[in-house]
Write an enzyme that holds these catalytic residues in place. Structure first.
Site, PDB file in Angstrom:
ATOM      1  CB  VAL A  86      -0.996   0.005   1.178  1.00 25.21           C
ATOM      2  CG1 VAL A  86      -0.302   0.214   2.516  1.00 25.21           C
ATOM      3  CG2 VAL A  86      -2.072   1.068   0.960  1.00 25.21           C
ATOM      4  N   GLY A 318      -5.726  -6.661   0.394  1.00 25.24           N
ATOM      5  CA  GLY A 318      -6.161  -5.753   1.456  1.00 25.24           C
ATOM      6  C   GLY A 318      -5.219  -4.577   1.570  1.00 25.24           C
ATOM      7  CD  GLU A 319      -0.643  -4.323   2.508  1.00 26.09           C
ATOM      8  OE1 GLU A 319      -0.251  -3.448   1.718  1.00 26.09           O
ATOM      9  OE2 GLU A 319       0.068  -5.271   2.880  1.00 26.09           O
ATOM     10  N   GLY A 320      -5.737  -1.632   1.581  1.00 27.63           N
ATOM     11  CA  GLY A 320      -6.168  -0.464   0.822  1.00 27.63           C
ATOM     12  C   GLY A 320      -5.615  -0.451  -0.592  1.00 27.63           C
TER      13      GLY A 320
END
Lengths: 351, 351
Positions: A86, A318-320
């Site tokens: 990210v 995930g993580e953005g």
């Protein structure tokens, strides 16, 4: 969403030097952004800040993930050092990163700056300390958290959103970190949409058939144990949610209250968005689905919310990460309404 | 594509702090970029320059488009003034814009700078004057151009690519402008893939059923008249192509020769990419499919080339708009291999 601003943006699209409708879903997105802001053209959604909400999960004890629980805290340190995916994507696109400890089990030792407000305009990721509880209870045998804890986590998310917007952020991007957090996401999506556990439970960061079967069973058991009532969103979050899920629900609500778009990342954000929509249906107007996660529950949640994702690259990190990649597209949709010449002003003939 | 660099990039993906495979198609893209450059990690594909190749089409006389032909030149002026959608998207993402007149019918009156090289690092769009012919012949009744003209247009595209790379560009982005140019694109795709005219002929910037039926008939007539031989790519371009299509084929070849990625925009670039691949099959290694155009021929062409598009937003504008939106994603795929910490270096446990 403000109908007058949407009508103005829609009318403006038709005057710009492009064939009508030729920007596909970006035209609708520009109109929605105008409706959210209550003005056309809508403000450019920048600067953008990714808030990565981190938490741990008691259900990790049921071996739903092959990763050790300490990885959550280790990855928080990695985010703060700028070494995660990210961070790389944020660096590439010009977004900023804030990490919010809302429920990490391991105490975090770091010298990272902790002032959330100063994240806007900064290249160095900041840590927001908002730990409500050091990891949830095991939702397969007990409530994940108390109602008070769920409310505190939601409020932490609202506060982060408000601080960021007050300090200049004009686009909020959801991120998450929590080993085991796709299990509560699946339970939340099942609870809010009525879908079967088997249809919303995926392989997270990559698990084998046996673990996946166990994970589906755990989601089923949790739903049978708690019988979460979708009319009581805080109760659902407390029973089968996660601290980062609850905080992300608040983050969405906080963005919506300030009329700032919130780009949803994957299945964790999508499950939190269902909780936000159950608390305040109007909040859906602030949501932009960044990407289609490979998790099956993500598609179920987005369909329930009536959102079409912008990007579909098979990401399941995930993580953005997916939402950050979508941000330049969201900004471009708004920028069209600012920058593009009209047929009249450019002296271009119409058909 | 260099197998050693690809193997090194593939091995590196597995050491980075993310679950294996969790970046989906971006992992493959990073590996391909390494193979193209012959080194891992691959160079970051920036700065990026969008080259918008503009030309006119004799087949416009057959009423295949509702837009007047002068719009091509008017839009060139709009690009140079920074007022088109591709300018807005380039401004948002940080790409630069060059406009190449390779076949516009109307003489261009502009004081825009004309030095292609100086486009790199500049915010002001430049004009490259490389007009081979003021619009093609009507492919439904005669050859669109001579073989010599087709070669000259291909060479113009190669030259633009070489100049841009020599002056620092590390990513080339295809753009196009030409009223009526989806008709030759459909004919090229039919000729190179063997697909039926009806399966590759779309509605361009938006035509009604009657016009679409006529357009399919014109593509069929052109194919029957010229019987283009896919084994003779220059002959195909001359018979049923366009000047911007031929130049774009050269642009792809020029990028591939310098081992710089070329992001394909929509159906015009895809049809040109088929010509480039027919001339030099290795050139496919430099191609990145930016987005899936709403034109049916685009999907047929990409399937033939074995390319999966990154973005699918229903765009059907051209100009390079879809490819510019994909550029931050391409850069992010490369950046992962530069910036992301390894499990070892970040002290993150593995599963």
């Amino acid at each position: 969403l403000d109908p007058a601003a949407m009508a103005a943006a829609h009318a403006r699209q038709a005057t710009l030097t492009k064939p009508p409708g030729s920007l596909g879903s970006l035209e609708d997105l520009g109109v929605r952004l105008a409706g959210l802001a209550g003005t056309s053209p809508p403000p450019l959604p920048e600067p953008a800040v990714v808030a990565v909400f981190a938490g741990d999960h008691g259900v990790h004890a049921q071996a739903v993930s092959p990763w050790p629980q300490e990885v959550t805290a280790q990855m928080v340190a990695n985010f703060l050092a700028g070494g995660a995916v990210v961070n790389a994507f944020a660096r590439q696109t010009g977004a900023e990163v804030v990490v919010v400890d809302v429920g990490v089990a391991t105490p975090l030792l770091t010298d990272a700056p902790t002032d959330a407000a100063s994240a806007v305009g900064s290249r160095r990721p900041r840590l927001v300390r908002a730990n409500v509880r050091r990891g949830t209870g095991d939702l397969s045998v007990e409530a994940a958290m108390t109602r008070d804890e769920a409310v505190a986590a939601v409020e932490a998310g609202i506060r982060v959103a408000a601080d960021l917007v007050d300090n200049g952020a004009r686009c909020l991007v959801t991120g998450d970190m929590g080993i085991g957090n796709t299990t509560p996401a699946a339970a939340l999506i099942a609870a809010f949409t009525g879908a079967a556990a088997a249809d919303v439970t995926g392989r997270g960061t990559g698990i084998d058939d046996e673990t996946h079967g166990r994970k589906v069973g755990i989601v089923q058991r949790a739903l049978a144990l708690h019988r979460p009532d979708p009319g009581d969103p805080v109760g659902v979050l407390a029973a089968v949610g996660g601290l980062e899920h609850a905080a992300l629900a608040g983050f969405v609500l906080g963005g919506a209250a300030r009329r700032v778009p919130v780009i949803l990342d994957g299945v964790i954000a999508d499950s939190a968005a269902l909780a936000a929509a159950a608390l305040a249906p109007d909040a859906v107007g602030a949501m932009v689905a960044g990407h289609r996660s490979a998790e099956p529950g993500a598609s179920v949640a987005l369909r329930h919310l009536g959102l079409e994702p912008l990007v579909d690259l098979g990401l399941r990190l995930g993580e953005g990460t997916g939402a950050v990649l979508a941000w330049p597209i969201v900004a471009s949709a708004a920028r069209v309404l600012h920058d593009v010449a009209t047929f009249d002003s450019a002296g271009v003939a119409e058909k």
